[in-house]
Motif scaffolding. Structure first.
Motif, mmCIF file in Angstrom:
data_model
loop_
_atom_site.group_PDB
_atom_site.id
_atom_site.type_symbol
_atom_site.label_atom_id
_atom_site.label_comp_id
_atom_site.label_asym_id
_atom_site.label_seq_id
_atom_site.Cartn_x
_atom_site.Cartn_y
_atom_site.Cartn_z
ATOM 1 N N ASP A 58 0.855 -1.182 0.000
ATOM 2 C CA ASP A 58 0.000 0.000 0.000
ATOM 3 C C ASP A 58 0.899 1.242 0.000
ATOM 4 O O ASP A 58 1.723 1.411 0.904
ATOM 5 C CB ASP A 58 -0.888 -0.027 1.240
ATOM 6 C CG ASP A 58 -1.700 1.232 1.394
ATOM 7 O OD1 ASP A 58 -2.501 1.518 0.497
ATOM 8 O OD2 ASP A 58 -1.506 1.924 2.407
ATOM 9 N N VAL A 59 0.756 2.099 -1.008
ATOM 10 C CA VAL A 59 1.662 3.239 -1.181
ATOM 11 C C VAL A 59 1.620 4.225 -0.014
ATOM 12 O O VAL A 59 2.667 4.564 0.536
ATOM 13 C CB VAL A 59 1.399 3.956 -2.532
ATOM 14 C CG1 VAL A 59 2.274 5.187 -2.672
ATOM 15 C CG2 VAL A 59 1.646 3.003 -3.686
ATOM 16 N N PRO A 60 0.442 4.708 0.432
ATOM 17 C CA PRO A 60 0.448 5.654 1.561
ATOM 18 C C PRO A 60 1.072 5.069 2.821
ATOM 19 O O PRO A 60 1.813 5.743 3.537
ATOM 20 C CB PRO A 60 -1.033 5.983 1.766
ATOM 21 C CG PRO A 60 -1.675 5.711 0.446
ATOM 22 C CD PRO A 60 -0.913 4.545 -0.131
ATOM 23 N N GLY A 61 0.796 3.805 3.108
ATOM 24 C CA GLY A 61 1.389 3.159 4.268
ATOM 25 C C GLY A 61 2.896 3.027 4.137
ATOM 26 O O GLY A 61 3.640 3.255 5.100
ATOM 27 N N LEU B 40 4.885 4.942 2.365
ATOM 28 C CA LEU B 40 5.476 6.271 2.516
ATOM 29 C C LEU B 40 5.507 6.698 3.984
ATOM 30 O O LEU B 40 6.458 7.353 4.420
ATOM 31 C CB LEU B 40 4.719 7.296 1.668
ATOM 32 C CG LEU B 40 4.843 7.105 0.158
ATOM 33 C CD1 LEU B 40 3.953 8.095 -0.579
ATOM 34 C CD2 LEU B 40 6.280 7.198 -0.309
ATOM 35 N N ALA B 41 4.490 6.314 4.752
ATOM 36 C CA ALA B 41 4.479 6.629 6.186
ATOM 37 C C ALA B 41 5.628 5.920 6.902
ATOM 38 O O ALA B 41 6.282 6.505 7.772
ATOM 39 C CB ALA B 41 3.137 6.230 6.803
ATOM 40 N N ASP C 88 8.920 7.647 6.109
ATOM 41 C CA ASP C 88 9.106 8.881 6.880
ATOM 42 C C ASP C 88 9.658 8.604 8.276
ATOM 43 O O ASP C 88 10.291 9.459 8.884
ATOM 44 C CB ASP C 88 7.785 9.652 6.987
ATOM 45 C CG ASP C 88 7.401 10.330 5.678
ATOM 46 O OD1 ASP C 88 8.282 10.515 4.811
ATOM 47 O OD2 ASP C 88 6.208 10.661 5.522
ATOM 48 N N LYS D 128 12.109 12.979 -1.602
ATOM 49 C CA LYS D 128 10.730 12.985 -2.110
ATOM 50 C C LYS D 128 10.701 12.898 -3.633
ATOM 51 O O LYS D 128 9.815 12.261 -4.199
ATOM 52 C CB LYS D 128 9.979 14.236 -1.635
ATOM 53 C CG LYS D 128 9.780 14.296 -0.134
ATOM 54 C CD LYS D 128 8.900 13.168 0.355
ATOM 55 C CE LYS D 128 8.682 13.268 1.859
ATOM 56 N NZ LYS D 128 7.943 12.123 2.369
ATOM 57 N N GLN E 72 11.225 9.342 -4.507
ATOM 58 C CA GLN E 72 10.008 8.593 -4.212
ATOM 59 C C GLN E 72 9.031 8.707 -5.367
ATOM 60 O O GLN E 72 8.464 7.708 -5.815
ATOM 61 C CB GLN E 72 9.340 9.118 -2.933
ATOM 62 C CG GLN E 72 10.040 8.744 -1.667
ATOM 63 C CD GLN E 72 9.349 9.339 -0.444
ATOM 64 O OE1 GLN E 72 8.270 9.921 -0.519
ATOM 65 N NE2 GLN E 72 9.990 9.184 0.706
ATOM 66 N N LYS F 148 -1.261 0.189 -5.763
ATOM 67 C CA LYS F 148 -0.354 -0.539 -4.876
ATOM 68 C C LYS F 148 0.960 -0.784 -5.609
ATOM 69 O O LYS F 148 1.003 -0.841 -6.828
ATOM 70 C CB LYS F 148 -0.947 -1.877 -4.454
ATOM 71 C CG LYS F 148 -2.152 -1.743 -3.548
ATOM 72 C CD LYS F 148 -2.592 -3.088 -3.045
ATOM 73 C CE LYS F 148 -3.778 -2.938 -2.121
ATOM 74 N NZ LYS F 148 -3.427 -3.114 -0.748
#
Length: 86
Positions: free
Chosen positions: A11-14, A16-17, A20, A41, A44, A56
């Motif tokens: 999962d892309v947002p997860g 990236l989290a 970070d 960034k 990324q 995904k």
């Protein structure tokens, strides 16, 4: 540098989290031999855009400078949950 971790169906947002929260450099390795530092960034955006299928990441290979970062990404890959990482 640590061993290469193969990630699947991420999962892309997860992802990236989790990136970070990493303290060292994390490198995306492509099948073409490219190596992109995912702490940037811009990298990324460039690196993940090519790997995303249907929202995904279908498949990715990453390497970490920091063993703790490797552990975070391994747990995320295994459990698909970024909340367990510190």
């Amino acid at each position: 540098m640590s061993k290469m971790i193969e990630l699947h169906d991420i999962d892309v947002p997860g992802f990236l989290a989790v990136l970070d929260k990493c303290v060292g450099n994390v490198y995306l390795m492509t099948r073409d031999g490219d190596k992109l530092n995912l702490k940037s960034k811009l990298c990324q955006l460039v690196g993940l855009t090519a790997l995303i299928e249907g929202g995904k990441i279908a498949e990715a290979f990453v390497m970490c400078d920091n063993p703790e970062d490797e552990s975070k990404l391994f747990r995320f890959n295994l459990y698909k949950d970024e909340t367990d990482t510190k």
